[in-house]
Design a protein around this motif. Structure first.
Motif, PDB file in Angstrom:
ATOM      1  N   ALA A  99      31.108  37.451  28.506  1.00  0.00           N
ATOM      2  CA  ALA A  99      31.630  36.675  29.706  1.00  0.00           C
ATOM      3  C   ALA A  99      32.279  37.540  30.701  1.00  0.00           C
ATOM      4  O   ALA A  99      32.924  36.955  31.442  1.00  0.00           O
ATOM      5  N   LEU A 100      32.151  38.963  30.722  1.00  0.00           N
ATOM      6  CA  LEU A 100      32.782  39.660  31.798  1.00  0.00           C
ATOM      7  C   LEU A 100      32.053  39.445  33.125  1.00  0.00           C
ATOM      8  O   LEU A 100      30.803  39.324  33.165  1.00  0.00           O
ATOM      9  N   ILE A 101      32.758  39.048  34.040  1.00  0.00           N
ATOM     10  CA  ILE A 101      32.258  38.203  35.355  1.00  0.00           C
ATOM     11  C   ILE A 101      31.622  39.743  36.156  1.00  0.00           C
ATOM     12  O   ILE A 101      32.405  40.998  36.210  1.00  0.00           O
ATOM     13  N   ASP A 102      30.479  39.613  36.715  1.00  0.00           N
ATOM     14  CA  ASP A 102      30.012  40.643  37.571  1.00  0.00           C
ATOM     15  C   ASP A 102      29.900  40.049  39.105  1.00  0.00           C
ATOM     16  O   ASP A 102      29.085  39.300  39.356  1.00  0.00           O
ATOM     17  N   PHE A 103      30.977  40.643  39.923  1.00  0.00           N
ATOM     18  CA  PHE A 103      31.125  40.054  41.091  1.00  0.00           C
ATOM     19  C   PHE A 103      29.938  40.889  42.098  1.00  0.00           C
ATOM     20  O   PHE A 103      29.978  40.317  43.315  1.00  0.00           O
ATOM     21  N   GLY A 104      29.125  41.357  41.564  1.00  0.00           N
ATOM     22  CA  GLY A 104      27.961  42.010  42.483  1.00  0.00           C
ATOM     23  C   GLY A 104      26.936  41.039  42.783  1.00  0.00           C
ATOM     24  O   GLY A 104      26.083  41.253  43.350  1.00  0.00           O
ATOM     25  N   ASN A 112      28.525  29.611  39.110  1.00  0.00           N
ATOM     26  CA  ASN A 112      27.817  29.293  38.126  1.00  0.00           C
ATOM     27  C   ASN A 112      28.036  29.904  36.684  1.00  0.00           C
ATOM     28  O   ASN A 112      28.473  29.115  35.721  1.00  0.00           O
ATOM     29  N   PHE A 113      28.201  31.180  36.954  1.00  0.00           N
ATOM     30  CA  PHE A 113      28.547  31.708  35.507  1.00  0.00           C
ATOM     31  C   PHE A 113      29.968  31.452  35.117  1.00  0.00           C
ATOM     32  O   PHE A 113      30.011  31.273  33.868  1.00  0.00           O
ATOM     33  N   ILE A 114      30.942  31.404  36.051  1.00  0.00           N
ATOM     34  CA  ILE A 114      32.388  30.918  35.540  1.00  0.00           C
ATOM     35  C   ILE A 114      32.345  29.703  34.824  1.00  0.00           C
ATOM     36  O   ILE A 114      32.943  29.429  33.914  1.00  0.00           O
ATOM     37  N   GLY A 122      34.570  31.891  27.698  1.00  0.00           N
ATOM     38  CA  GLY A 122      35.657  32.037  28.760  1.00  0.00           C
ATOM     39  C   GLY A 122      35.284  33.324  29.447  1.00  0.00           C
ATOM     40  O   GLY A 122      35.323  34.421  29.141  1.00  0.00           O
ATOM     41  N   ALA A 123      35.235  33.053  30.744  1.00  0.00           N
ATOM     42  CA  ALA A 123      34.844  34.163  31.648  1.00  0.00           C
ATOM     43  C   ALA A 123      36.128  34.871  31.829  1.00  0.00           C
ATOM     44  O   ALA A 123      37.255  34.480  31.986  1.00  0.00           O
ATOM     45  N   TYR A 124      35.978  36.330  32.255  1.00  0.00           N
ATOM     46  CA  TYR A 124      37.014  37.013  32.436  1.00  0.00           C
ATOM     47  C   TYR A 124      36.666  38.077  33.315  1.00  0.00           C
ATOM     48  O   TYR A 124      35.719  38.818  33.484  1.00  0.00           O
ATOM     49  N   THR A 125      37.946  38.897  33.686  1.00  0.00           N
ATOM     50  CA  THR A 125      37.574  39.876  34.529  1.00  0.00           C
ATOM     51  C   THR A 125      38.843  40.995  33.882  1.00  0.00           C
ATOM     52  O   THR A 125      39.410  40.545  33.059  1.00  0.00           O
ATOM     53  N   PHE A 126      39.224  42.041  34.750  1.00  0.00           N
ATOM     54  CA  PHE A 126      40.318  42.766  34.521  1.00  0.00           C
ATOM     55  C   PHE A 126      41.306  42.831  35.789  1.00  0.00           C
ATOM     56  O   PHE A 126      40.567  43.404  36.879  1.00  0.00           O
ATOM     57  N   PHE A 127      42.540  42.594  35.670  1.00  0.00           N
ATOM     58  CA  PHE A 127      43.385  42.801  36.718  1.00  0.00           C
ATOM     59  C   PHE A 127      44.599  44.024  36.564  1.00  0.00           C
ATOM     60  O   PHE A 127      45.263  43.842  35.517  1.00  0.00           O
ATOM     61  N   GLU A 197      42.800  45.866  45.999  1.00  0.00           N
ATOM     62  CA  GLU A 197      42.874  46.287  44.810  1.00  0.00           C
ATOM     63  C   GLU A 197      41.488  45.415  44.338  1.00  0.00           C
ATOM     64  O   GLU A 197      40.858  44.615  44.870  1.00  0.00           O
ATOM     65  N   VAL A 198      40.797  46.095  43.004  1.00  0.00           N
ATOM     66  CA  VAL A 198      39.479  45.952  42.803  1.00  0.00           C
ATOM     67  C   VAL A 198      39.928  45.172  41.160  1.00  0.00           C
ATOM     68  O   VAL A 198      40.259  45.846  40.437  1.00  0.00           O
ATOM     69  N   LEU A 199      39.144  43.953  41.187  1.00  0.00           N
ATOM     70  CA  LEU A 199      39.016  43.470  39.735  1.00  0.00           C
ATOM     71  C   LEU A 199      37.721  43.924  39.092  1.00  0.00           C
ATOM     72  O   LEU A 199      36.993  44.379  39.587  1.00  0.00           O
ATOM     73  N   GLY A 200      38.102  43.954  37.845  1.00  0.00           N
ATOM     74  CA  GLY A 200      37.056  44.304  36.842  1.00  0.00           C
ATOM     75  C   GLY A 200      37.189  45.900  36.318  1.00  0.00           C
ATOM     76  O   GLY A 200      36.287  46.294  35.331  1.00  0.00           O
ATOM     77  N   GLU A 201      38.350  46.449  36.473  1.00  0.00           N
ATOM     78  CA  GLU A 201      38.426  47.850  36.212  1.00  0.00           C
ATOM     79  C   GLU A 201      39.329  47.839  34.947  1.00  0.00           C
ATOM     80  O   GLU A 201      40.510  47.422  35.026  1.00  0.00           O
ATOM     81  N   LYS A 202      38.713  48.145  33.728  1.00  0.00           N
ATOM     82  CA  LYS A 202      39.643  48.068  32.557  1.00  0.00           C
ATOM     83  C   LYS A 202      40.272  49.502  32.341  1.00  0.00           C
ATOM     84  O   LYS A 202      39.887  50.316  32.705  1.00  0.00           O
ATOM     85  N   ALA A 203      41.648  49.250  32.031  1.00  0.00           N
ATOM     86  CA  ALA A 203      42.541  50.421  31.733  1.00  0.00           C
ATOM     87  C   ALA A 203      41.930  51.451  30.763  1.00  0.00           C
ATOM     88  O   ALA A 203      41.279  51.005  29.712  1.00  0.00           O
ATOM     89  N   VAL A 204      41.912  52.610  30.977  1.00  0.00           N
ATOM     90  CA  VAL A 204      41.530  53.730  29.842  1.00  0.00           C
ATOM     91  C   VAL A 204      42.496  53.678  28.807  1.00  0.00           C
ATOM     92  O   VAL A 204      43.740  53.463  29.057  1.00  0.00           O
ATOM     93  N   GLU A 205      42.097  53.830  27.633  1.00  0.00           N
ATOM     94  CA  GLU A 205      42.914  53.962  26.316  1.00  0.00           C
ATOM     95  C   GLU A 205      44.195  54.938  26.732  1.00  0.00           C
ATOM     96  O   GLU A 205      43.862  56.136  26.972  1.00  0.00           O
ATOM     97  N   GLY A 206      45.260  54.466  26.410  1.00  0.00           N
ATOM     98  CA  GLY A 206      46.462  55.346  26.701  1.00  0.00           C
ATOM     99  C   GLY A 206      47.026  55.389  27.893  1.00  0.00           C
ATOM    100  O   GLY A 206      48.284  55.606  28.291  1.00  0.00           O
ATOM    101  N   GLU A 207      46.344  54.742  28.905  1.00  0.00           N
ATOM    102  CA  GLU A 207      46.872  54.704  30.389  1.00  0.00           C
ATOM    103  C   GLU A 207      47.854  53.462  30.632  1.00  0.00           C
ATOM    104  O   GLU A 207      47.708  52.462  30.070  1.00  0.00           O
TER     105      GLU A 207
END
Length: 210
Positions: A99-104, A112-114, A122-127, A197-207
């Motif tokens: 369900a991860l959204i690809d804005f490309g 339609n995907f959402i 449940g569609a999702y991205t990362f903020f 700012e860009v949606l879709g970037e997941k935090a690196v572990e520990g960040e």
């Protein structure tokens, strides 16, 4: 049937931009969803349908459809019709990670995907590294420059605009991590996303991010 054989036909019909789906009564065979058909009912898919709204409408139609099916069986008023494999398509089970959204993709495909994912799974991205669920969006009447990176938040004081492939969507129903559903304007007011700012970037572990 024979289109969308599998576990998630309602989701995939919306994701692929179909304008109708339906109910099918068929005989069982060893292979899934391949038996002869003896009763069908078409159900339209509206431009604003989500998985939830369409599923609810299909459930409401199931009772009368089942009664009609049983009536045909009892009176022997049906002729089994073999499915045509050449017309078949498949609707595999959807996992949460699917369900991860690809804005490309172009805005229409993203919308339609959402719609097809809302709200299950449940569609999702990362903020800012945290999951942001998206339950609905609209195609925007503006977009960034052609070379703007997909997922980039665009300048707008009233709408949560996100760049897609040479187009953009306005996210109108979102659910930040740990919060309830809110509209795009409320998200702007509460989280103050900055253009660029860009949606879709997941935090690196520990960040740690703000």
């Amino acid at each position: 049937l024979p289109k969308y054989r599998g576990a998630a036909p309602v989701n995939w019909a919306i994701i692929n931009g179909e304008t109708e789906t339906g109910l099918t009564a068929f005989f069982l065979k060893e292979t899934v969803d391949t038996g002869d058909i003896f009763h069908q009912q078409r159900v339209p898919i509206t431009a604003n349908d989500t998985f939830d709204s369409l599923y609810e409408r299909l459930c409401a139609a199931t009772g009368p459809f089942l009664l009609k099916t049983l009536e045909r069986v009892e009176t022997n008023q049906f002729t089994p019709v073999p499915q045509t494999d050449d017309e078949a398509s498949y609707a595999p089970r959807l996992r949460p990670e699917d369900a991860l959204i690809d804005f490309g993709f172009p805005a229409e495909n993203v919308r339609n995907f959402i719609r097809g994912m809302a709200t299950r799974p449940g569609a999702y991205t990362f903020f800012r590294g945290r999951k942001l669920k998206v339950h609905f969006c609209e195609i925007a009447d503006t977009a960034g420059a052609p070379d703007t990176r997909p997922g980039t938040i665009l300048p707008d004081r009233r709408r949560l605009l996100v760049q897609c492939n040479r187009s953009a969507v306005a996210l109108t129903k979102v659910v930040p991590a740990g919060k309830r559903e809110m509209d795009g304007q409320s998200f702007l007011n509460g989280y103050h996303p900055q253009p660029g700012e860009v949606l879709g970037e997941k935090a690196v572990e520990g960040e740690v991010r703000p």
